[in-house]
Scaffold this active site. Structure first.
Site, PDB file in Angstrom:
ATOM      1  N   GLY A   1      28.145  10.951 -18.082  1.00 29.53           N
ATOM      2  CA  GLY A   1      28.202  10.383 -19.425  1.00 29.53           C
ATOM      3  C   GLY A   1      27.910  11.378 -20.518  1.00 29.53           C
TER       4      GLY A   1
ATOM      5  N   GLY B   1      33.740   3.458 -23.326  1.00 31.00           N
ATOM      6  CA  GLY B   1      35.021   3.098 -22.732  1.00 31.00           C
ATOM      7  C   GLY B   1      35.728   4.248 -22.019  1.00 31.00           C
ATOM      8  N   PHE B   2      34.967   5.098 -21.346  1.00 34.80           N
ATOM      9  CA  PHE B   2      35.547   6.199 -20.563  1.00 34.80           C
ATOM     10  C   PHE B   2      36.457   7.088 -21.423  1.00 34.80           C
ATOM     11  CE2 PHE B   2      35.446   3.876 -16.145  1.00 34.80           C
ATOM     12  CZ  PHE B   2      34.070   4.000 -16.131  1.00 34.80           C
TER      13      PHE B   2
ATOM     14  N   ASN C   1      32.385  12.311 -11.528  1.00 31.80           N
ATOM     15  CA  ASN C   1      32.373  10.851 -11.550  1.00 31.80           C
ATOM     16  C   ASN C   1      33.744  10.389 -12.034  1.00 31.80           C
ATOM     17  OD1 ASN C   1      31.972   8.186 -12.918  1.00 31.80           O
ATOM     18  ND2 ASN C   1      29.846   8.477 -12.277  1.00 31.80           N
TER      19      ASN C   1
ATOM     20  N   SER D   1      30.662   0.597 -14.759  1.00 32.47           N
ATOM     21  CA  SER D   1      30.509   0.621 -16.213  1.00 32.47           C
ATOM     22  C   SER D   1      30.888  -0.740 -16.781  1.00 32.47           C
ATOM     23  CB  SER D   1      31.409   1.695 -16.837  1.00 32.47           C
ATOM     24  OG  SER D   1      31.439   1.541 -18.244  1.00 32.47           O
TER      25      SER D   1
ATOM     26  N   ASN E   1      32.007  -1.196 -19.759  1.00 34.96           N
ATOM     27  CA  ASN E   1      32.830  -0.973 -20.949  1.00 34.96           C
ATOM     28  C   ASN E   1      34.322  -0.852 -20.690  1.00 34.96           C
ATOM     29  OD1 ASN E   1      30.504  -0.906 -22.648  1.00 34.96           O
ATOM     30  ND2 ASN E   1      30.090   1.163 -21.921  1.00 34.96           N
ATOM     31  N   THR E   2      34.754  -1.010 -19.438  1.00 35.13           N
ATOM     32  CA  THR E   2      36.170  -1.095 -19.099  1.00 35.13           C
ATOM     33  C   THR E   2      36.420  -2.484 -18.528  1.00 35.13           C
ATOM     34  OG1 THR E   2      36.374   1.273 -18.642  1.00 35.13           O
ATOM     35  CG2 THR E   2      38.010  -0.173 -17.636  1.00 35.13           C
TER      36      THR E   2
ATOM     37  N   LYS F   1      28.828   4.445  -7.309  1.00 37.00           N
ATOM     38  CA  LYS F   1      27.804   4.129  -8.309  1.00 37.00           C
ATOM     39  C   LYS F   1      27.869   2.645  -8.633  1.00 37.00           C
ATOM     40  CE  LYS F   1      25.818   5.773 -12.666  1.00 37.00           C
ATOM     41  NZ  LYS F   1      25.881   6.844 -13.694  1.00 37.00           N
TER      42      LYS F   1
ATOM     43  N   ASN G   1      23.911   2.188 -12.863  1.00 40.58           N
ATOM     44  CA  ASN G   1      24.582   2.412 -14.122  1.00 40.58           C
ATOM     45  C   ASN G   1      23.830   1.683 -15.233  1.00 40.58           C
ATOM     46  OD1 ASN G   1      26.691   3.065 -16.027  1.00 40.58           O
ATOM     47  ND2 ASN G   1      28.159   3.030 -14.339  1.00 40.58           N
TER      48      ASN G   1
ATOM     49  N   GLY H   1      18.117   3.713 -20.549  1.00 41.78           N
ATOM     50  CA  GLY H   1      16.808   4.137 -21.016  1.00 41.78           C
ATOM     51  C   GLY H   1      15.685   3.275 -20.476  1.00 41.78           C
TER      52      GLY H   1
ATOM     53  N   GLY I   1      16.218   4.713 -16.678  1.00 41.34           N
ATOM     54  CA  GLY I   1      14.858   4.627 -17.201  1.00 41.34           C
ATOM     55  C   GLY I   1      13.959   5.775 -16.795  1.00 41.34           C
TER      56      GLY I   1
ATOM     57  N   TYR J   1      19.395  10.775 -18.333  1.00 39.76           N
ATOM     58  CA  TYR J   1      20.256  11.162 -19.438  1.00 39.76           C
ATOM     59  C   TYR J   1      19.631  10.732 -20.765  1.00 39.76           C
ATOM     60  CZ  TYR J   1      24.434  10.803 -22.544  1.00 39.76           C
ATOM     61  OH  TYR J   1      25.310  10.867 -23.580  1.00 39.76           O
ATOM     62  N   THR J   2      19.368   9.425 -20.914  1.00 37.66           N
ATOM     63  CA  THR J   2      18.944   8.886 -22.207  1.00 37.66           C
ATOM     64  C   THR J   2      17.708   9.579 -22.759  1.00 37.66           C
ATOM     65  OG1 THR J   2      19.927   6.739 -21.688  1.00 37.66           O
ATOM     66  CG2 THR J   2      18.250   6.777 -23.416  1.00 37.66           C
TER      67      THR J   2
END
Length: 362
Positions: free
Chosen positions: A68, A119-120, A145, A181, A183-184, A219, A248, A266, A295, A316-317
């Site tokens: 990401g 959205g990838f 990924n 994800s 978002n798709t 994942k 995810n 997060g 997290g 990541y976050t």
């Protein structure tokens, strides 16, 4: 210093604009070999106590960067130099796509969280493959990924993933099938075992057909029901997958007062991510490599995930709030903790508090 800059300056700017500026800066570092090597010598993990092996790959530290951040494999070398033991690039789709309309990335500083509905967005498998094929100036372990192109219907999803795998598997240290994800549209439906089995079987044929077999992982989402987590775990064993990445982002908003759509990552994800990890470990034991993400903010979180059975831990976050030196700080603290607990290697810590599979009652 970074925290002050974030609180006083960066948080006032659009989150995606700051992200792109960061990527460009790290991309420059990746391309300037003397700078990249200087950063690597200073910050990359070198303590032998941190070394860990998973699915035949040797990692300098279990702590890595989740997918990401570097979607297009622009700056993974710089990220490795800054201390990440592996960088997972992507999500990459077979065809380039712009992603969802902006704004689509939102910080929640009070909750140490981020909501994204990207959205990838990525430049496509062919362009990413060209970048991954370049000679690397510093040692870098790179996972790739892959996800479904948005305009591809579910009936053609397998062929779409296979197209990405054919371009990228031979260039990756491991390959991840992302079916989680939010978002798709329709993507998470592919987590159902009856749809996931033929997808993973087809991609596995590609990864096993490489001159050097590429490890294959899947994942999953934190929003799966417990019985569905178990079903994916059983499928991983059945197909002989190399690993499962959990988890995810989530569509849940418990404790976060916002109705903003997208995937939440997060601190609010911490408890569920750990819960899913423990469930997976109880189900598969050490027969499948588990990578825990969600997290993870500090060395305590990394240590807890290792004890619970994760071989590798991603984040990541928290880097949004902690800055570029965060990975190096985690590695130093982790090495100190390994020795303080009387271990010679981080490998001795993995699964130390995980229950035996027979003890799991569901």
């Amino acid at each position: 210093m970074y925290r002050l800059m974030f609180s006083q300056v960066l948080r006032r700017f659009d989150a995606e604009a700051v992200h792109h500026l960061t990527i460009r800066t790290l991309g420059v570092i990746s391309r300037v070999r003397p700078v990249k090597r200087a950063v690597y010598r200073r910050l990359a993990p070198s303590d032998p106590a941190l070394r860990v092996s998973a699915f035949g790959v040797h990692f300098p530290t279990p702590f890595g960067l989740a997918a990401g951040f570097d979607k297009n494999a622009v700056c993974f070398e710089a990220l490795s130099a800054f201390g990440f033991g592996h960088v997972e690039v992507g999500t990459v789709t077979a065809h380039a796509q712009p992603g969802n309309a902006r704004p689509r990335l939102f910080r929640l500083p009070a909750h140490r969280a981020v909501i994204n509905r990207m959205g990838f967005n990525n430049e496509g498998a062919a362009r990413v493959a060209r970048r991954l094929a370049r000679v690397r100036g510093v040692p870098s372990i790179v996972g790739v990924n892959i996800g479904k192109t948005k305009v591809v219907p579910e009936s053609e999803a397998v062929a779409d993933y296979v197209a990405s795998a054919k371009r990228l598997a031979g260039l990756a240290d491991y390959l991840v099938v992302n079916v989680s994800s939010p978002n798709t549209p329709g993507l998470r439906d592919l987590q159902a075992v009856e749809l996931l089995r033929p997808l993973l079987t087809a991609v596995r044929e590609v990864t096993e057909g490489q001159p050097r077999r590429t490890p294959l992982l899947v994942k999953i989402a934190p929003d799966l029901a417990d019985e569905d987590v178990d079903a994916v775990a059983d499928l991983a064993l059945e197909l002989g997958l190399d690993g499962i990445i959990a988890t995810n982002t989530t569509i849940a908003r418990e404790g976060v007062p916002t109705s903003q759509p997208g995937g939440l990552s997060g601190r609010p994800l911490k408890a569920r991510s750990l819960e899913v990890l423990r469930r997976l470990r109880a189900r598969v034991g050490d027969r499948v490599t588990l990578i825990s993400v969600g997290g993870v903010e500090n060395v305590d979180d990394v240590w807890e995930r290792l004890l619970a059975g994760a071989t590798l831990v991603q984040a990541y976050t928290a880097m949004v709030y902690e800055g570029p030196l965060w990975a190096s700080r985690i590695n130093r603290a982790l090495a100190r903790r390994v020795r303080r607990h009387g271990h010679a290697s981080i490998q001795e810590v993995i699964g130390k508090t995980a229950p035996a599979r027979a003890e799991f009652t569901g």
